[in-house]
Design an enzyme around this catalytic site. Structure first.
Site, mmCIF file in Angstrom:
data_model
loop_
_atom_site.group_PDB
_atom_site.id
_atom_site.type_symbol
_atom_site.label_atom_id
_atom_site.label_comp_id
_atom_site.label_asym_id
_atom_site.label_seq_id
_atom_site.Cartn_x
_atom_site.Cartn_y
_atom_site.Cartn_z
ATOM 1 N N ASN A 1 0.750 -1.147 0.043
ATOM 2 C CA ASN A 1 0.080 0.139 0.016
ATOM 3 C C ASN A 1 0.808 1.287 0.025
ATOM 4 O OD1 ASN A 1 -1.907 2.142 0.549
ATOM 5 N ND2 ASN A 1 -2.175 1.312 2.571
ATOM 6 N N PHE A 2 1.091 2.035 -1.118
ATOM 7 C CA PHE A 2 1.726 3.088 -1.246
ATOM 8 C C PHE A 2 1.287 4.325 -0.430
ATOM 9 C CE2 PHE A 2 4.278 1.868 -5.484
ATOM 10 C CZ PHE A 2 4.917 0.766 -4.617
ATOM 11 N N LYS A 3 0.184 4.384 -0.060
ATOM 12 C CA LYS A 3 -0.433 5.493 0.356
ATOM 13 C C LYS A 3 -0.382 6.765 -0.517
ATOM 14 C CE LYS A 3 -0.155 3.189 5.105
ATOM 15 N NZ LYS A 3 -0.087 3.117 6.577
ATOM 16 N N GLY B 1 2.631 1.821 10.874
ATOM 17 C CA GLY B 1 3.526 2.874 10.917
ATOM 18 C C GLY B 1 4.487 3.202 12.102
ATOM 19 N N SER C 1 3.581 -2.394 10.403
ATOM 20 C CA SER C 1 5.228 -2.491 10.595
ATOM 21 C C SER C 1 5.993 -3.901 9.997
ATOM 22 C CB SER C 1 5.368 -2.147 12.031
ATOM 23 O OG SER C 1 5.014 -1.033 12.371
HETATM 24 P P1 PGA Z 1 2.898 0.229 7.749
HETATM 25 O O1 PGA Z 1 1.560 0.226 7.064
HETATM 26 O O2 PGA Z 1 3.392 -1.080 7.155
HETATM 27 O O3 PGA Z 1 3.853 1.269 7.224
HETATM 28 O O4 PGA Z 1 2.595 -0.039 9.096
HETATM 29 C C1 PGA Z 1 0.663 -0.738 6.722
HETATM 30 C C2 PGA Z 1 -0.798 -0.222 6.372
HETATM 31 O O5 PGA Z 1 -1.181 0.846 6.778
HETATM 32 O O6 PGA Z 1 -1.500 -1.001 5.487
#
Ligand code: PGA
Length: 226
Positions: A7-9, A162, A192
């Site tokens: 998920n690149f957000k 995150g 994470s």
């Molecule tokens: P993260 O995000 O791996 O940076 O914790 C995961 C997500 O929000 O899908």
């Protein structure tokens, strides 16, 4: 078949996304037994015609097209042949006010159109510590069709997203068993995940949803390779 999704957000622009996709796709010829998904930012969507990678949308409004300023709809996803969507991510819920009802309406709309739906759920630390975690997760899935054939359920505890604080193996196992008692859909974990912890997590559940560690081809490839 394990699911590995990135998920690149709101990271990587169109140019860097295209570079990433080409580069990753060309390294995956020898990888089998993995279904690989990337959810790029909306403005970075491209034709979904990679050899090894399936592209999905991070979000879309539940309509064919119309007056929905700032949103994209089915019509835009069809242009790129995109048939996969992420729904109910905690950032959509908490930063953009998407309730269980809105998420379920989106789910129903894209279900009717046979989309592969990654539906996210997850508790806050407060809920976990209140002892009502399973009740809470149950309520998050109560409005969607858990028998839908094209569902992937993503368990993402808020406190692990995150933060660098990945859930422990036994915590993931507990939720995995609980969700498996409710649905036959694949259950994946997010929060994470990185190249160091991914293989242990993949031994516990059906896949991973990766945020920050998906942004570099090298680290995402390590996760895929396992
Ligand atoms: P993260 O995000 O791996 O940076 O914790 C995961 C997500 O929000 O899908």
């Amino acid at each position: 078949m394990k699911i590995i999704a990135g998920n690149f957000k709101s990271n990587l622009n169109r140019k860097s996304t295209i570079g990433f996709l080409k580069s990753l796709d060309s390294t995956l010829d020898n990888i089998s037994n993995k279904e690989i998904y990337i959810f790029p930012a909306t403005s970075s969507l491209v034709e979904n015609n990679f050899k090894h990678i399936i592209l999905g949308a991070q979000n879309a409004h539940y309509a064919e097209s119309g007056a929905f300023t700032g949103e994209i709809t089915l019509h835009h996803l069809e242009e790129f042949n995109i048939k996969t969507i992420l729904i109910a991510h905690s950032e959509r819920r908490n930063l953009f006010g998407e309730s269980d009802e809105i998420c379920a309406t989106k789910f129903d709309f894209f279900k009717e159109r046979d989309f592969r739906i990654f539906y996210c759920i997850g508790e806050s630390l407060e809920v976990r510590e209140s002892g009502k975690m399973l009740e809470f997760l149950d309520s998050q899935i109560s409005k969607i069709d858990l028998d839908y054939q094209n569902l992937v359920l993503a368990y993402e505890p808020l406190w692990a997203i995150g933060t660098g604080r990945v859930a422990k193996a036994e915590q993931i196992s507990e939720i995995y068993r609980f969700l498996k008692s409710r649905t036959n859909a694949p259950i994946i974990y997010g929060g994470s995940v990185n190249e160091k912890n991914a293989s242990e997590i993949l031994g516990i559940c059906d896949g991973v949803l990766v945020g920050s560690a998906s942004l570099k081809v090298e680290s995402f490839y390590e996760i895929i390779k396992g």
